[in-house]
Design an enzyme around this catalytic site. Sequence first.
Site, PDB file in Angstrom:
ATOM      1  CB  SER A  26      11.577   9.983   9.906  1.00  0.00           C
ATOM      2  OG  SER A  26      10.591   9.088  10.299  1.00  0.00           O
ATOM      3  CG  HIS A  77       6.750  10.424   7.331  1.00  0.00           C
ATOM      4  ND1 HIS A  77       7.059  11.270   8.373  1.00  0.00           N
ATOM      5  CD2 HIS A  77       7.583   9.366   7.458  1.00  0.00           C
ATOM      6  CE1 HIS A  77       8.021  10.731   9.093  1.00  0.00           C
ATOM      7  NE2 HIS A  77       8.360   9.581   8.570  1.00  0.00           N
ATOM      8  CG  ASP A 108       4.387  13.157   8.674  1.00  0.00           C
ATOM      9  OD1 ASP A 108       4.174  11.957   8.952  1.00  0.00           O
ATOM     10  OD2 ASP A 108       5.444  13.746   8.980  1.00  0.00           O
TER      11      ASP A 108
END
Length: 401
Positions: free
Chosen positions: A189, A371, A341
């Site tokens: 991320s 995600h 995501d």
Amino acid sequence: MGLKTLCLGMFFVIFVSHIYTPLPANIEESWKVMVLDTIAKTCTFMAICFENIGIMRYEEFISMIFHLDYTEPQSDEYVTVTDTTFVDIPVRLYVPKRKSETPRRAVIYIHGGAFCFGSFKQTALDFLNRWTAKTLDAVVVGVDYRLAPQHHFPAQFEDCLTVVKYFLQDKILTKYRVDPTRICISGDSSGGALTAAVTQKVQNDPEIEHKIKAHALLYPALQAIDSYLPSHRENEHGVILTREMAIKLVSLYFTRDQTLPEAMRRNQYMPLESRHLFKFVNWSTLLPVNYKKDYIYTEPILGRASFSLPALMDDRASPLLANDSQLQKLPLTYILTCQHDLIRDDGLMYVSRLRNVGVQVAHDHMENGFHGALSYMTSPFYLHLGRRIRDKYIDWLDKNL
Ligand SMILES: *[C@@H]1O[C@H](CO)[C@@H](O)[C@H](O)[C@H]1NC(C)=O
Ligand SMILES: *[C@@H]1O[C@H](CO)[C@@H](O)[C@H](O)[C@H]1NC(C)=O
């Protein structure tokens, strides 16, 4: 009535009212994901309420929740785990106990958390780093950099770079018996953004002698200049991460000024001088056709914002903004993207840009992924998806590092 009781009561009411949010059809273990998603959304909703009432700021509440999950360094029969500092920056070191004839591989891991939260202390990351050290017989370094909004960009980047440069010194590599030709940087991320930016810097800086052999980006964030890509539209109210959350948090990376998130919601926040940068994130040319669907590409609307934030145009904040000659120097790359995501297209566009300049990229796409799934590898929040992502990443490292 105490604050705790109030929180619990609120949590319960909001939880129940959120639970029936529909999930994409191909998500496995759907009831578990629904509960996890509802917990995430309930916490977010409570954070917004508390901020509006004036009890605490949005990010303070979420940060409090993250802290509940922190672990102490704990060695086991395979790995010695210690918390220490590299140039005053906290790191957690995982050193295999087994005697090794030759110097070891090493992985530097940069955690995610929207530049505002997170730590190597999180249960799932501690588990992943320990697993990496044990499975690959590698030295692993987890990095805790300064967080927003107390610290804005580029503090996060600078801390990560400092740790990497410190580790790449001969005397440190010798101390931990690490092979300088077998070092990887990895991150998930926002940690993927930092990993990509630091790797670009190390590979392009002639003063840094030892280079990185590989880098791994797990559902990475890689740009902050276009907030309306196809994946943003498709996953606006996505699993775990919504567009509203991402905008609220990512804007704190740059400023506390509320006019930035307001402009980001409309995707009208970049200045006129940024026009030349949009070719680097042009999803019309960089996304494979099956991800473009029927979305129509429109030119960005520039020069509407009242603020001036040069950081928004900085490739250390948005690694996708590096030009081709900088990208050419990048090492072996692993990129994992998830279909459901919000920031999926960042990773997909980086795959295209790196391949276009001849960088070797291995790309795994999780059709039923979402995600943050790596946070769900340990009980009580165990998901097969989390473990599968871990295994794909570790397999790639084992073969390529
Ligand atoms: C993006 O790509 C489209 C289609 O290839 C092109 O028409 C447009 O001019 C490009 N825009 C930018 C800003 O690069
Ligand atoms: C690419 O970017 C680097 C660093 O910003 C710069 O020094 C270089 O001149 C640029 N190269 C090209 C071809 O634009």
